[in-house]
Design an enzyme around this catalytic site. Structure first.
Site, short mmCIF file in Angstrom:
data_model
loop_
_atom_site.label_atom_id
_atom_site.label_comp_id
_atom_site.label_asym_id
_atom_site.label_seq_id
_atom_site.Cartn_x
_atom_site.Cartn_y
_atom_site.Cartn_z
N ASN A 161 -17.56 -23.07 44.18
CA ASN A 161 -16.81 -22.44 43.10
C ASN A 161 -17.84 -21.94 42.08
O ASN A 161 -18.41 -22.73 41.34
CB ASN A 161 -15.86 -23.47 42.46
CG ASN A 161 -15.15 -22.94 41.23
OD1 ASN A 161 -15.24 -21.75 40.91
ND2 ASN A 161 -14.46 -23.83 40.51
N TRP A 162 -18.06 -20.63 42.10
CA TRP A 162 -19.12 -20.07 41.24
C TRP A 162 -18.68 -20.00 39.77
O TRP A 162 -19.47 -19.67 38.91
CB TRP A 162 -19.53 -18.68 41.74
CG TRP A 162 -20.16 -18.70 43.12
CD1 TRP A 162 -20.38 -19.79 43.91
CD2 TRP A 162 -20.64 -17.57 43.86
NE1 TRP A 162 -20.98 -19.40 45.09
CE2 TRP A 162 -21.15 -18.04 45.09
CE3 TRP A 162 -20.70 -16.19 43.60
CZ2 TRP A 162 -21.70 -17.20 46.06
CZ3 TRP A 162 -21.24 -15.34 44.56
CH2 TRP A 162 -21.74 -15.85 45.78
N LYS A 163 -17.42 -20.24 39.51
CA LYS A 163 -16.86 -20.18 38.15
C LYS A 163 -17.22 -18.84 37.49
O LYS A 163 -17.34 -17.85 38.20
CB LYS A 163 -17.32 -21.40 37.34
CG LYS A 163 -16.98 -22.72 38.05
CD LYS A 163 -17.11 -23.94 37.18
CE LYS A 163 -16.72 -25.18 37.99
NZ LYS A 163 -16.78 -26.41 37.20
N HIS A 203 -7.23 -25.40 38.95
CA HIS A 203 -8.49 -26.08 38.57
C HIS A 203 -8.32 -26.68 37.17
O HIS A 203 -7.64 -26.11 36.32
CB HIS A 203 -9.65 -25.08 38.59
CG HIS A 203 -10.99 -25.74 38.48
ND1 HIS A 203 -11.49 -26.17 37.29
CD2 HIS A 203 -11.90 -26.07 39.42
CE1 HIS A 203 -12.67 -26.74 37.50
NE2 HIS A 203 -12.94 -26.69 38.79
N GLU A 242 -10.13 -26.68 34.69
CA GLU A 242 -10.53 -25.77 33.60
C GLU A 242 -9.40 -24.80 33.27
O GLU A 242 -9.23 -24.40 32.12
CB GLU A 242 -11.83 -25.04 33.97
CG GLU A 242 -13.02 -26.00 33.90
CD GLU A 242 -14.17 -25.68 34.85
OE1 GLU A 242 -14.21 -24.58 35.42
OE2 GLU A 242 -15.02 -26.57 35.04
N GLU A 298 -10.66 -33.61 41.88
CA GLU A 298 -11.77 -33.41 40.95
C GLU A 298 -11.50 -34.21 39.67
O GLU A 298 -10.77 -33.73 38.79
CB GLU A 298 -11.90 -31.92 40.60
CG GLU A 298 -12.21 -31.04 41.79
CD GLU A 298 -12.93 -29.75 41.37
OE1 GLU A 298 -13.92 -29.42 42.00
OE2 GLU A 298 -12.50 -29.11 40.40
N GLY A 348 -19.43 -26.96 42.12
CA GLY A 348 -19.60 -26.01 41.03
C GLY A 348 -21.07 -25.64 40.89
O GLY A 348 -21.61 -24.86 41.67
N GLY A 349 -21.72 -26.21 39.89
CA GLY A 349 -23.09 -25.85 39.53
C GLY A 349 -24.05 -25.75 40.71
O GLY A 349 -24.83 -24.78 40.81
P1 13P Z 1 -19.64 -29.27 39.17
O1 13P Z 1 -20.04 -29.38 40.63
O2 13P Z 1 -20.49 -28.31 38.41
O3 13P Z 1 -19.48 -30.60 38.55
O4 13P Z 1 -18.17 -28.59 39.17
C1 13P Z 1 -17.20 -29.11 39.98
C2 13P Z 1 -16.05 -28.17 39.99
O5 13P Z 1 -15.37 -28.03 38.99
C3 13P Z 1 -15.78 -27.41 41.22
O6 13P Z 1 -14.57 -26.76 41.16
#
Ligand code: 13P
Length: 252
Positions: free
Chosen positions: A9-11, A95, A97, A167, A234-235
């Site tokens: 997930n590149w956000k 998600h 967020e 998550e 994510g990151g």
């Molecule tokens: P991180 O791997 O950066 O903690 O993010 C997780 C995430 O929200 C994947 O959707």
């Protein structure tokens, strides 16, 4: 036997050129026999360009969100039909967020999950508790409600195309990973809840991902747990080498 799914997930990161560079690096690194499904979820603006690089690749394409309506006066929104049109196979729904910053409720999440399924896109339904909820030992109640409400009116047949991602909010972007025991306990609880809501067979086929500070160094331990079928990263999915290291560790 469930095939593992490792999703990035590149956000809200990577413009088109960054996205193409990353996907080219991944294509070079991810070759040959891979016993896992690999997915990247770039931002909307890069989806089409990335898709052009995935024609001969085993990597699948996903979006990070969508509206539930097919079209119409919804300024700024992207519909499931548009995602299908550019070749998205998956879409991340609900998600934390989006729930936190954009007020997405379980009812809205449910509409989106249903719209994705109607349009032949596999939804990755995200669930997870806050730190406060875990400290009050409310994590199971929280996740159960998210599942019951998020999956309302979804029949057995469609359920086979749903992926659930656990998550815990306190583990996202914090460097604080759930222990493999905590993550597997919740994955087991999710599978058990799905068994009660649907059937043993559907629960056994359900892919359950873990997300929250997954990296190469902890992927093996997390992904080897009995009820964890992959990762939503994510990151660490923004660096090709690290993402590939997660894939390699997950497959061991
Ligand atoms: P991180 O791997 O950066 O903690 O993010 C997780 C995430 O929200 C994947 O959707």
């Amino acid at each position: 036997m469930r095939t593992k799914l490792i999703a990035g997930n590149w956000k809200m990161n990577n413009n088109v050129s960054d996205s193409l560079k990353l996907v080219n690096e991944l294509n070079d690194l991810i070759k040959g026999e891979i016993n896992a499904e690999i997915l990247v979820c770039p931002p909307f603006t890069a989806l089409y360009a990335v898709k052009q690089k995935l024609e001969n690749s085993i990597i699948k394409l996903g979006a990070q969100n969508m509206h539930f309506e097919s079209n119409g006066a919804f300024t700024g929104e992207i519909s499931p039909i548009m995602l299908k049109d550019i070749g998205a196979d998956f879409v991340i729904i609900g998600h934390s967020e989006r729930r936190q910053y954009f007020n997405e409720t379980d009812d809205l999440v449910n509409l989106k999950v249903k719209a994705a399924l109607t349009n032949g896109i596999k939804p990755i339904l995200c669930v997870g508790e806050t730190l406060e909820q875990r400290e009050r030992n409310m994590q199971e109640e929280t996740v159960k409600n998210q599942l019951i409400n998020g999956l309302k009116d979804i029949d057995d047949k469609n359920m086979n195309n749903v992926v659930v991602a656990y998550e815990p909010i306190w583990a996202i972007g914090t460097g604080r990973t759930a222990t493999s025991i905590q993550a597997n306990e919740m994955a087991y609880f999710i599978r058990d809840t799905i068994k009660d809501l649907y059937s043993l067979n559907i629960s056994q086929n359900l892919l359950i991902l873990y997300g929250g500070s997954v990296k190469g160094s902890n992927a093996k331990e997390l992904m080897s747990q009995s009820d964890i079928d992959g990762a939503l990263v994510g990151g660490a999915s923004l660096k090709a080498g690290e993402f590939v290291s997660i894939i390699q560790n997950a497959m061991q």
